[in-house]
Design a protein around this motif. Sequence first.
Motif: not given
Lengths: 287, 419
Positions: A44, A48, A51, B116, B119-120, B123, B154
């Motif tokens: 993750l 990250r 992203k 982010l 949702r991201e 998590y 989202d």
Amino acid sequence: MTNDRNLVAPSPPPEASWIHIDGDGQRLTEVASEFWKARELLWLLILRHLKIRFAQTAMGAMWVVLQPLTTALIFSVLFGVFVKVPSEGIPYVAYAYPAMVVWSLFSQAFERGSSSLMAEERLITKVYFPRLVIPFAASFSALVDFAISTLLLVPISLFFGIRPGFGVFASVMAIPPIMILATSFGILTSCLSVRYRDLRTAAPFATQIWFYATPVVFPLAVVPQNLRVWVLLNPVSAPVLWFRASFIGTSFPPIWSLASSYGISLVIFSLAVVIFRRVERGMADWL
Amino acid sequence: MKPIIEVQNLGKSYVVQKPGDRWAGDLSDAAAQVLRRLLKGQIFRKEVRERFWALRDVSFQVFPGEVVALAGHNGAGKSTLLKVLCRITAPNAGSALIRGRIGSLLEVGTGFHADLTGRENTYLSGTILGMSRREVNARFDEIVAFAEMESFIDEKVKRYSSGMYMRLAFSVAAHLSTEVLLVDEALAVGDVNFQRKCMGKMGQIAGQGRTVLFVSHNASAMRNLCTRGILLDHGRVIQDGDIETIVQAYLTYGSKGEQNADWTNSTDSFCHPAFQPLSLRLSYKDPLTETPDFQSEMTVCLEGAIEIPDPDLNVGISITTPEGNEIFRSFLRDTPTLADKKFSKGKHSFRIPLPVRLLNEGDYRIEIVAHNTKAWFLEPGKGNPSIPFSIQGGFGITPYWLERRPGVIAPELTWSISD
């Protein structure tokens, strides 16, 4: 009702999940098992990195390719046109780009790893998880950049009339030592720079010097015979030469040099983990 | 039943850095130090370093299902204890055993990143706090529902209002499923409504048979959530007992002395023939063990001497903030039966019960004032005899208020509904 499930008291946890806290550090086996348990977190965190990197950029992944490509172009003007460094009969851009791709992997993985702990200060001082995950995630995020710029390697080679053969698959051999080495140096620099911030300034400087000690923009052939062994003992050299050779058919480095690269990187990795483990305990106090 | 948390002689110290210490400063300082010692031949001499013990000899046990408050004033070691127990930092002495998994909620939004989506972040934050992907999956809908975020999940977190951000962040943390939870009160942030929701959720967690260690400054929150308390001071456990005892001890600890600062006219000052104040004191139930809260019955006791009776003498008290802002005054002649009272020469005592459920939590002063129809004898705010007092806790009769009410005073008004 969703809440009914929560009202059941949790069953007593297995002894394996008990937590012992004392002044001594963890054993290496504990470090390893904790790290393994945190693999989802590692993944993750890598995601990250990606992203965040491409968030709100117009060109997105194009930036990844642009960096090694421009550097290769600059060096081809410098060394290919002005100085005329021999490039084993291959157009200089095509000769320099694959080496630059591997070098970028190394320098990016190293630099991201080395600033990672300082960047995650808030996390480290607020919650516990195996801290080793942080430099790992930072370093491994460089693999994505690497994959993208490797894909571009194919059209560039074809453009210059080079047909990569099955040798391409041998290139995989060059990646592990690069990654192990870069991650290890990332771990070392990041955990020591928590205490000595000097290292943050020193790291990019060291990478720069290292760049010229590695046959990236020049062929091994221009190095005097008696110095070649030393250049090959640089653990980044063999993987760079190996990767280039498997893509564009230049000469492979001697197999012993790749083996020594594996050996040196593993030794440095063990050292890095041992030192990290020692520093980890007091890390939150220094940040 | 075995204790789920066993802490034995836990200690945590920090080196007090002084210039000239071997490892103080940056790398070049360190190198220069080593060189200097080498030249003096002192390199092997053991350095005597000053240590500050943030925690010392802390021992206690917690049994499964207990909800324990860690109380103490700032710097008592509460947060350090939490940090050691959740392994953020390592102890220098002693040990602790936790028979289970531990989750820590020391702040809202651990691991959140503005770029982010909700949702991201759910998590990511869930995994950082120690949940597995499967656990987050299983609880995802619950988390989103508690945060009331269904339509924005989202969306990137940076587009959230700060309220939305905190609702989601708290919700993730509140759905941890570890056996032991370490909670810092700082977790409950944001507006009053959201804090109440947080505290409600914490109460629910506490009711599920999970073990919770709760760090707080807030007497009401401790009383509402916890069954037991541990009082820390200067890194040591001072007292360990049921929550009511500990809250009382916490509220009085370190605030005696100042509380009982009576004033007596020992130097024969404020001399005025019409009225000379002799003493001023605040009495309330059991002043040695209790700090008044907002429903404590307090009585101001005032003594004064009259040399030459003045028929227009009026004596009063003024309640001010420590900065001297006046909150209200009350005078002898306000009371109808005393409106025309004539005083004789000699000593007189006055008793003035203060209204209960009026003053807010905070620090105050009581000041003696006096005048006749023509002039002030003791003019308000002119350095008259005064004593300080504090009101701590008890924000209301109902559990609605968990923190100090806004505003200078906090009167309890009675509402009624006529439909």
